[in-house]
Design a protein around this motif. Sequence first.
Motif, PDB file in Angstrom:
ATOM      1  N   LYS A 417       1.038  -1.282  -0.006  1.00 15.80           N
ATOM      2  CA  LYS A 417      -0.001   0.004   0.068  1.00 15.80           C
ATOM      3  C   LYS A 417       0.740   1.479  -0.086  1.00 15.80           C
ATOM      4  N   THR A 418       0.569   2.288  -0.808  1.00 18.81           N
ATOM      5  CA  THR A 418       1.270   3.378  -0.982  1.00 18.81           C
ATOM      6  C   THR A 418       0.260   4.626  -1.438  1.00 18.81           C
ATOM      7  N   GLN A 419       0.730   5.685  -1.512  1.00 23.28           N
ATOM      8  CA  GLN A 419      -0.030   6.923  -2.050  1.00 23.28           C
ATOM      9  C   GLN A 419       0.539   7.155  -3.302  1.00 23.28           C
ATOM     10  N   VAL A 420      -0.318   7.485  -4.293  1.00 20.06           N
ATOM     11  CA  VAL A 420      -0.052   8.016  -5.736  1.00 20.06           C
ATOM     12  C   VAL A 420      -1.282   9.110  -5.920  1.00 20.06           C
ATOM     13  N   GLN A 421      -0.478  10.211  -5.988  1.00 18.50           N
ATOM     14  CA  GLN A 421      -1.085  11.459  -6.198  1.00 18.50           C
ATOM     15  C   GLN A 421      -2.448  11.841  -5.098  1.00 18.50           C
ATOM     16  N   ASP A 422      -1.643  11.563  -3.973  1.00 16.84           N
ATOM     17  CA  ASP A 422      -2.782  11.986  -2.849  1.00 16.84           C
ATOM     18  C   ASP A 422      -3.807  10.466  -2.866  1.00 16.84           C
ATOM     19  N   ALA A 423      -3.495   9.706  -3.533  1.00 15.45           N
ATOM     20  CA  ALA A 423      -4.863   8.572  -3.387  1.00 15.45           C
ATOM     21  C   ALA A 423      -3.936   7.173  -2.840  1.00 15.45           C
ATOM     22  N   GLU A 424      -4.763   6.550  -1.934  1.00 15.61           N
ATOM     23  CA  GLU A 424      -4.072   5.427  -1.520  1.00 15.61           C
ATOM     24  C   GLU A 424      -4.486   4.223  -2.348  1.00 15.61           C
ATOM     25  N   VAL A 425      -3.119   3.451  -2.748  1.00 16.63           N
ATOM     26  CA  VAL A 425      -3.006   2.517  -3.787  1.00 16.63           C
ATOM     27  C   VAL A 425      -2.507   1.072  -3.320  1.00 16.63           C
ATOM     28  N   VAL A 426      -2.953   0.029  -3.581  1.00 18.60           N
ATOM     29  CA  VAL A 426      -2.739  -1.146  -3.421  1.00 18.60           C
ATOM     30  C   VAL A 426      -2.621  -2.284  -4.469  1.00 18.60           C
ATOM     31  N   LYS A 427      -1.431  -3.160  -4.331  1.00 20.29           N
ATOM     32  CA  LYS A 427      -1.633  -4.072  -5.274  1.00 20.29           C
ATOM     33  C   LYS A 427      -0.953  -5.471  -4.490  1.00 20.29           C
ATOM     34  N   PRO A 428      -1.483  -6.829  -5.138  1.00 25.02           N
ATOM     35  CA  PRO A 428      -0.894  -8.019  -4.456  1.00 25.02           C
ATOM     36  C   PRO A 428       0.571  -8.320  -5.097  1.00 25.02           C
ATOM     37  N   TYR A 429       1.226  -8.882  -4.177  1.00 24.66           N
ATOM     38  CA  TYR A 429       2.592  -9.637  -4.758  1.00 24.66           C
ATOM     39  C   TYR A 429       2.845 -10.738  -3.956  1.00 24.66           C
ATOM     40  N   THR A 430       3.470 -11.627  -4.723  1.00 24.56           N
ATOM     41  CA  THR A 430       3.845 -13.092  -4.194  1.00 24.56           C
ATOM     42  C   THR A 430       5.168 -13.099  -3.506  1.00 24.56           C
ATOM     43  N   PRO A 431       5.565 -13.288  -2.470  1.00 25.78           N
ATOM     44  CA  PRO A 431       7.099 -13.261  -2.026  1.00 25.78           C
ATOM     45  C   PRO A 431       7.830 -14.527  -2.615  1.00 25.78           C
ATOM     46  N   VAL A 432       9.152 -14.182  -2.937  1.00 21.27           N
ATOM     47  CA  VAL A 432       9.792 -15.133  -3.135  1.00 21.27           C
ATOM     48  C   VAL A 432      11.097 -15.394  -2.138  1.00 21.27           C
TER      49      VAL A 432
END
Length: 633
Positions: A417-432
């Motif tokens: 989860k991070t901020q992009v242009q004052d909006a909260e954005v998330v994306k899933p990732y699989t650990p290695v």
Amino acid sequence: MCRGRLLHIRLFQASSHLWDCHHFPMLYTNRPNYDDTDSDDEEEEDEREERRNYVSSAAHSFTNIMTDIFRRLGSFRIVKMLNVPTQSFPAAGSQQRVAPAGQSGRNKVALKPGHSLMDWIRFAKSGRDHTGLRGRLIEVTEEELKKHGRRDDCWTCIRGMVYNVTPYMDYHPGGEEELMKAAGKDGTELFDQVHRWVNYESMLKECLVGRMAVKPLAVKALSQKKVISSNLNGLTPPLPPPPLMASPTSPSSMMLRPTGFAPPSEKDSRPRFDWFQTDSTVNIVVYTKRKIPRSGCATIDLQGGVLRLEALLGNMSYMLHLRLTEEVEGSVEVQTAGSVGKIQLSIPKQAKGKWASVGQPLEFHNSFLRQKDRALHYRDCVLVSKTEVNHNTSVFRLQLGCGSVMHVPVGKHVYLKTQVQDAEVVKPYTPVEQSLIPVVPVVPVDPVDPASQDQTHGSDLFLMIKVYPDGLFTPQLDTLHIGDHLMVSGPEGPFSLRPLRDVTHLYLLAAGTGFTPMARLIQLSLQDLGSIKSTKLLLFNRQEKDITWRSQMDELAATDQRFQAEYVLSEPGDGWPGQKGRVEQSMLRDFLSRPEGSRVYVCVCGPSAFTELTEELVRQQGFSQEEVHTFQG
């Protein structure tokens, strides 16, 4: 307005804000990473499309505003309650899932110009009264909710909170049909089927009508599912939370039990916990009553004297949530005894001495329920290194704080989860892992019980991330510097190791970054699962330069005869000696085999079109549903 009413509203708003801060991240991408894999045309085009929509929206803004004004003037009417905006609500069959047979790619709906994700963010933050209540929040009965089930007047309820999603209809990538499935009723179950990780609270907070005039679903779940709140160590159910009453000298033998609660029976398979202490440490032990992975299954967060432990046990989640009695150091040491199912935490005390109790139970303490009914929880991580894998992919190494330890089981993913242009954005990732090749010699493992070893765990996450220059999310990640922070969720996903217990032949079919869940499966099969005699990977990419960790896979295949890797390119260069094209029947017929007396298992991961087609082709080869797992959103 009377002072009492004003105070009630402000308290309600404050509690809603706290409730907001406790749950999920916001969705600004359409599919998880483990399913967003290459043959990469699909994802790259989606990322570029999002950026193009954002850029083109300026040219259409004036037209959109005027159109909106005339539309609203024409449809203005008086309503008894309120007429509020809407938000997207992908359901089964939306772009979050594998496309239906006969279709390729996602079931996306072409959005009008000026209706991209960033346009919705701007519209939601425009200061307009999206609810019609001028900042007031109300209680909504089931009868009232049912009245708002039309396209032009659409409310829905998610986890006890009611939103007017009408304005979001035109912004929803899955189309209004998906949203209307939850119109005028509780949409929590439908929402969870697709992506419960979406931060609907953040995306729809300007559309919040109020609370349902009933208990929230999360509270209902605790009673309906008979969630355990065993009273060991003097603990009573967390709602309401009474004080703990454990003896400082003999915590398990001198308990004061509340009346009305019987101790768990000897055959009770639900987890329990106990604690003990020394002058300098407090130690908490969880007895899961089942074998657990040697690599661990718990996520621990200790911050500000509050301890939160969540153990993933199949599709169930066991949680401890305590405010510790006295001050402690910020670090936690975790040990796992897999064969007996024990997890032990050791926490240093700030001041030596004996505690009268371990702490005060908080929300959902000592609860045992389905993982999908548990809210996501985030913790802060620091980027400590970034290692290039190929021309557009790197491994990001994230370090958890000293008070956090996270064990991500094989096949699970996490959300960034991070901020992009004052909006909260998330994306899933699989650990290695840090490397496909073991960095240190592997300690022999009992082939009958690969979970038999005790192990102390580290706290670093390695995420293989492909950067799309025209994308919305990954370019932001690529700008992070060493020392920058990211919020990371706990493990998610339905994958289970149980079907692999007696497997002799493991087949992995992946496209592009769909390789990420396969990486740890390869290591698991070669290091921990003694029954597996052969592990074969068939990896699809566009060009030769896109193959991730190729040199490591070739080295592993050369040194371990149980592993074999084959590569297929859709756009091969001159002189490519390997297979060419895309997944098709004859290719799988040559790759998949079922030796006499063998037990086989097939894992598939890639873009939705790849996953759908590959699963169908595998089934045509005679593999049953129990022999195939597809990683999908």
